[in-house]
Design an enzyme around this catalytic site. Sequence first.
Site, PDB file in Angstrom:
ATOM      1  N   GLY A 205       0.825  -1.202   0.000  1.00 20.81           N
ATOM      2  CA  GLY A 205       0.000   0.000   0.000  1.00 20.81           C
ATOM      3  C   GLY A 205       0.854   1.244   0.000  1.00 20.81           C
ATOM      4  N   PRO A 207       2.605   4.805   1.040  1.00 18.93           N
ATOM      5  CG  PRO A 207       4.436   6.127   0.465  1.00 18.93           C
ATOM      6  CD  PRO A 207       3.258   5.431  -0.108  1.00 18.93           C
ATOM      7  N   GLY A 208       2.273   5.561   4.492  1.00 23.36           N
ATOM      8  CA  GLY A 208       1.441   6.248   5.468  1.00 23.36           C
ATOM      9  C   GLY A 208       0.061   5.672   5.645  1.00 23.36           C
ATOM     10  CD  GLU A 428      -2.469  30.760  -7.950  1.00 22.57           C
ATOM     11  OE1 GLU A 428      -3.273  29.821  -8.026  1.00 22.57           O
ATOM     12  OE2 GLU A 428      -1.237  30.613  -8.160  1.00 22.57           O
ATOM     13  CG  HIS A 431      -4.689  27.957 -11.793  1.00 28.88           C
ATOM     14  ND1 HIS A 431      -4.445  27.148 -12.865  1.00 28.88           N
ATOM     15  CD2 HIS A 431      -3.485  28.431 -11.401  1.00 28.88           C
ATOM     16  CE1 HIS A 431      -3.146  27.131 -13.114  1.00 28.88           C
ATOM     17  NE2 HIS A 431      -2.530  27.915 -12.239  1.00 28.88           N
ATOM     18  CG  ASP A 504       0.376  26.205 -13.462  1.00 26.93           C
ATOM     19  OD1 ASP A 504       0.388  25.520 -12.441  1.00 26.93           O
ATOM     20  OD2 ASP A 504       0.100  27.418 -13.487  1.00 26.93           O
TER      21      ASP A 504
HETATM   22  P1  ADP Z   1       3.203   2.886   6.520  1.00 26.20           P
HETATM   23  O1  ADP Z   1       4.011   1.901   7.249  1.00 26.20           O
HETATM   24  O2  ADP Z   1       2.090   2.277   5.727  1.00 26.20           O
HETATM   25  O3  ADP Z   1       3.987   3.850   5.713  1.00 26.20           O
HETATM   26  P2  ADP Z   1       2.654   3.763   9.150  1.00 26.20           P
HETATM   27  O4  ADP Z   1       2.072   2.546   9.747  1.00 26.20           O
HETATM   28  O5  ADP Z   1       4.060   4.053   9.469  1.00 26.20           O
HETATM   29  O6  ADP Z   1       2.431   3.781   7.603  1.00 26.20           O
HETATM   30  O7  ADP Z   1       1.714   4.981   9.558  1.00 26.20           O
HETATM   31  C1  ADP Z   1       2.240   6.209   9.970  1.00 26.20           C
HETATM   32  C2  ADP Z   1       1.347   6.833  11.001  1.00 26.20           C
HETATM   33  O8  ADP Z   1       0.090   7.168  10.457  1.00 26.20           O
HETATM   34  C3  ADP Z   1       1.032   5.899  12.137  1.00 26.20           C
HETATM   35  O9  ADP Z   1       1.996   5.981  13.124  1.00 26.20           O
HETATM   36  C4  ADP Z   1      -0.313   6.398  12.610  1.00 26.20           C
HETATM   37  O10 ADP Z   1      -0.143   7.446  13.520  1.00 26.20           O
HETATM   38  C5  ADP Z   1      -0.944   6.928  11.376  1.00 26.20           C
HETATM   39  N1  ADP Z   1      -1.862   5.948  10.785  1.00 26.20           N
HETATM   40  C6  ADP Z   1      -1.764   5.399   9.564  1.00 26.20           C
HETATM   41  N2  ADP Z   1      -2.783   4.563   9.321  1.00 26.20           N
HETATM   42  C7  ADP Z   1      -3.548   4.566  10.432  1.00 26.20           C
HETATM   43  C8  ADP Z   1      -4.748   3.896  10.807  1.00 26.20           C
HETATM   44  N3  ADP Z   1      -5.370   3.041   9.990  1.00 26.20           N
HETATM   45  N4  ADP Z   1      -5.246   4.135  12.032  1.00 26.20           N
HETATM   46  C9  ADP Z   1      -4.636   4.986  12.867  1.00 26.20           C
HETATM   47  N5  ADP Z   1      -3.512   5.636  12.575  1.00 26.20           N
HETATM   48  C10 ADP Z   1      -2.957   5.456  11.371  1.00 26.20           C
HETATM   49 ZN    ZN Z   2      -0.553  28.187 -11.790  1.00 23.13          ZN
END
Ligand code: ADP
Ligand code: ZN
Length: 610
Positions: A205, A207-208, A428, A431, A504
Amino acid sequence: MNTNHRGNFRGFGVYVALILIIVLIWYWLSGNNAASGYTKSRFVEDLRNGNVTSVTVMQNREIPTGSLKVTLKNGSQQSLYISDVNEIQTLMEKNGYSDYALIDVQRESWLMTLLPYLLIFGALFILFVILNNNAAANNSGGKMMNFGKNRARLATEAENTTRFDNVAGLKEEKEELEEVVDFLKEPGKYTKLGARIPKGLLLVGPPGTGKTLLAKAVAGEARVPFFSISGSDFVEMFVGVGASRVRDLFEDAKRNAPCIVFIDEIDAVARRRGTGMGGGHDEREQTLNQMLVEMDGFGVNEGIIVMAATNRVDILDPAIMRPGRFDRKIVVGRPDVRGREEILNVHAKNKPIGEDVDLKQVAQTTAGFTGADLENLLNEAAILTAREGRAFITQPDIQRAFIKVGIGAEKRSRIISEKEKRITAFHEAGHAILFHVLPDVGPVHTISIIPTGTGAAGYTMPLPERDEMFNSKGRMLQEIVVDLGGRVAEELVFDDITTGASQDIKQATGLARDMVTRYGMSENIGLICYKDDDDEVFIGRDLAHARGYSEGVATAIDAEVKRIIDRAYEEAKRLIGEHRDVLERCAQLLLEKEKITREEFESLFEAQPA
Ligand code: ADP
Ligand code: ZN
Ligand code: MG
């Protein structure tokens, strides 16, 4: 998480002790002959020269070794260790000396001869035990001696407080992992039935989205240790280090089973093999091979579950997804509205949220945000609140944080000339009008002519309201039109144009090219993919193969891209021309207020001039 440094210190002590022991034994051994400087050849020389007055041979009973006590003419006493008594007897007789005394020595002496060896052996054995313990206690990897040590961080069951409750949304994913948790808790239940639990799970998936969090929660729920390491930790400048780190990591894991080994960014090691520039036998490949060997090596139900995360499955070596390795894939996607609301709720729990805050509404207007983005959003809002000395986070705080997270902090301090400001305002506004009038893009969230931290002179931020899987051809064309709107507005109002639209133009061109070469959305090129989206990873492969299409096709692609851009440009010109009055009023309002909201902007369309 805890990194253990004690092991390094102990390691140092062990090396000092080792050196001391070696020096002592060497001294002790050499005390018998070498230190006194008396050697067999010196003795033979003394014999020939008639320097010897008396010799006592002390011979061991069970083994042919022994020692000599030699008195020389000058009265000095020498002693000499000999490995073969018979040999020395023959030697003396050959040299015409048979006057020696022969003494049988008892067992103690025999023990004495062996004692140094026993000592060395004992010392090595103790050292081995200590080092072994050290390796178990020390996961951090020190400086000099620990190149091959793994860098995994270990969170023991007591330290890891992450549970499934901390992971919001991701319901199906958690359900799938429930089974793994159950296995780790009660392996017997499964082994009894001969069930095979997967050894490896691959979390895929962007990142984040919570992959790391999810893996940690599995360990937390099952109350087992959690080893985490990043794929890039394996790749070092020294050849062979990666492979030995993998070996070490899995040894640690086996000692701590049942446990979870989590390899983040596995794509750093597990890229498709044979694509490197230099022929392929590189460090990364060795590391990957070692990883596969280790995963094949431990039994199915040994209690080690390897979880790995990546955002690029497409570049992974297919070998790692074979049965018995990472044969389960769990896709962790961006959260939908409900998921976003749940995530916001989880992270709002430990923050003082004001009465007016509507997290549901925040969730609705943050399509495309990941869990990490949402966490960041609330955190920024909390920082803004704290900076202003207030006790509760309000909805406007979240609004401001939204802009900061989406665009980058505004820099009010940069000084801009009036002329520049005017140009930016019209740019702007151009846009914004297109966002508003085109059906599939927008609506506008904020328009601003305050320079941003990323170097833009202003921004028009649309409201991400839709959760969409695909982008449609119509919408992409509209996005291109919007991109060109800034430049078109500049042209309409001023007789000169600026470089402000370069970003742009780049974006519009990129989009148009993708439509032609990747998505089969052009009229003349057809449904053929002419673009490999694998980046530098495949340089090797791309160089080895041909570009894949002819000069003729390249020309056709360029022509097609130009046509899309030209049409979008005409469209932008037409639409902004139609709303010329709004453009003027919007720019005016921007110059006045520097930043205008959706409501203020939309009311410009209603207030038709008298
Ligand atoms: P990845 O490993 O997929 O890059 P992480 O697990 O490191 O993402 O997520 C980073 C932060 O984002 C976590 O520490 C948390 O605080 C927040 N986060 C991400 N997904 C969730 C979720 N489903 N529920 C709660 N917090 C989340
Ligand atoms: Zn512009
Ligand atoms: Mg992560």
